[in-house]
Design an enzyme around this catalytic site. Sequence first.
Site, mmCIF file in Angstrom:
data_model
loop_
_atom_site.group_PDB
_atom_site.id
_atom_site.type_symbol
_atom_site.label_atom_id
_atom_site.label_comp_id
_atom_site.label_asym_id
_atom_site.label_seq_id
_atom_site.Cartn_x
_atom_site.Cartn_y
_atom_site.Cartn_z
ATOM 1 C CB THR A 283 -0.912 -0.015 1.248
ATOM 2 O OG1 THR A 283 -1.842 -1.103 1.089
ATOM 3 C CG2 THR A 283 -1.682 1.275 1.401
ATOM 4 C CB SER B 18 1.751 -7.697 1.516
ATOM 5 O OG SER B 18 0.685 -7.587 2.409
ATOM 6 C CB THR C 148 0.216 -3.580 6.644
ATOM 7 O OG1 THR C 148 -1.070 -3.573 6.009
ATOM 8 C CG2 THR C 148 0.853 -2.207 6.497
ATOM 9 C CG ASP C 149 -3.336 -7.169 4.823
ATOM 10 O OD1 ASP C 149 -3.766 -7.020 5.979
ATOM 11 O OD2 ASP C 149 -3.829 -6.613 3.831
#
Lengths: 177, 177, 177, 177
Positions: free
Chosen positions: A20, A64, A97-98
């Site tokens: 992101t 991700s 971030t995931d």
Amino acid sequence: MSTSNSPSSFPVVIINTGGTFNKRYQPLTGLLTVANDERTIEELLHSASPNLDMHLIGLIHKDSLDMTQSDRALICASIRNSLPAFNSAPVIIIHGTDTMHETALFLDEENLNRVIVITGAMRPAEIDPVEASLHLGLTLGFAAANPPPGIYIAMHGRVLPYAEYRKNRTLGVFQTT
Amino acid sequence: MSTSNSPSSFPVVIINTGGTFNKRYQPLTGLLTVANDERTIEELLHSASPNLDMHLIGLIHKDSLDMTQSDRALICASIRNSLPAFNSAPVIIIHGTDTMHETALFLDEENLNRVIVITGAMRPAEIDPVEASLHLGLTLGFAAANPPPGIYIAMHGRVLPYAEYRKNRTLGVFQTT
Amino acid sequence: MSTSNSPSSFPVVIINTGGTFNKRYQPLTGLLTVANDERTIEELLHSASPNLDMHLIGLIHKDSLDMTQSDRALICASIRNSLPAFNSAPVIIIHGTDTMHETALFLDEENLNRVIVITGAMRPAEIDPVEASLHLGLTLGFAAANPPPGIYIAMHGRVLPYAEYRKNRTLGVFQTT
Amino acid sequence: MSTSNSPSSFPVVIINTGGTFNKRYQPLTGLLTVANDERTIEELLHSASPNLDMHLIGLIHKDSLDMTQSDRALICASIRNSLPAFNSAPVIIIHGTDTMHETALFLDEENLNRVIVITGAMRPAEIDPVEASLHLGLTLGFAAANPPPGIYIAMHGRVLPYAEYRKNRTLGVFQTT
């Protein structure tokens, strides 16, 4: 004044994998997509660049959630194959971030014996340059303190060993475990 | 997953003394003046605030060229008189860039035995939120690594003991001495 | 000085129907969605607001590809049912770019006998406040000249009768027909 | 669709004289100074530029409090000596807000018989690109309506004949007289 103990610039490897952090709006399609370049990082680090000896590597450039174990192997290989001048430099990874935690786990099992700090952003830097810049600052500040080798996550005001810090997907905030 | 070794939020004292970092444009006078509040810091740290146990102190609010030794004594007193919950927390000082070194020297002679990280910005956060955010990130990331007590300067991509890092006034960049 | 011929504020009806102009990033879902409020317009017009007698109406809040004829009837009704104080004021419609022309055609057939200026943006105001502000400025400047009743499109530096100005979807730019 | 009555681009003369609109922060001196270039206008008009046939002239580059009658004569000469292709095009003047009225009066006495729209900003575009963009939009939108020749001021949401609209220096807002 004093004789400096510090070299005139700070060597650091930055591996940009997308996420992101790197998303940009495409007006023709109306989509936010992960940019296939390192421009966002270069722009955000502009004021710091005179003091950094930065080896900036662009890889993968994915959301991700789409990252695979072979993508993670590629990150690992790019760390192992650092240029000799950077083979003890801290490594900063820009990542969605995931699945930061999955990448951290993968790298941990590879026993790289390096300072590796993973960061990213909840909002694209194009929309929120403040969050993205804070996170880049966290990684550089942490690395400047010469911490022990390990895999760390730098998000939302803190830098912690990856096993102690995870994304709370309901709140959209990283929290201690 | 694991039992965390880290508390759920990170205690930090932030002392805002003003400086270019906090300058804002006044349309009625056409002047850029140091704001007499902590709003800039609060806004820039918005995304980090859920993880910070932040004791934010506003003092002095001056251009650093106007800062006096009694102003520095006030900074020192506010560190010594930290709330008990913060008496071993790292201290971040937002300060004008021109006399960071003088303030660092003053604090060094006071033997505070604390982690003190001084930062600021070459351009007002109102104009360049990226530089200001990078610098706040540097201070928080450095403090997160639990460095030895000392007086440090965090600017332009690096955090170093104050005696090793100074502003080059010709270039407008901090450099190693 | 002189006796003014102009009232102390400028009456204008602004109908916000959504579109890319109003899209905001949702960090929990990773989606850009049309905000269900008028905050973007209010923020962008902040500096102008002392001089505007603005009747701001929020309707529909859709991507323009999803807009239906009954949505267009709703826009039309909201123009016809303007408050008495605004029943000869110019009407500005914030709208997605893909179906501006269809909405213009619909309104044209209703013989509203009003100055109606449709605008929007190729990039969300959250990402590119400059394009969005230019377009709001175009609509207000055009209306200030007291043009003849009609349906106009204000985009990309120009304001023209809707039949003479259309989106080139390949280039992402409005052009004369 | 229809045969267009409008040319494929809109001819406009833009005369940049400086003013707060064009001020930029100089980190080495800590001063905000009027930039000696047209970059701010070019950047703000980027999205509109495909539709504008813009003759952009940089002159004077002063704070308007320092503008002299000979500076005003220079503006006047640059309008009279427009390239032939632009000799009936509307003229937009970017100008400091404090003496817009004096410049308007000077130009009015010259009987130029042109549409001349003077604009500027209360805050530098570098700090507040939204106000600056709104004002550029106002000028272009007003000119697009083909108003009668005259000297107009476009600020804060309105465009009015210069004699009817003045800066209230206490409030920092243009108001009808």
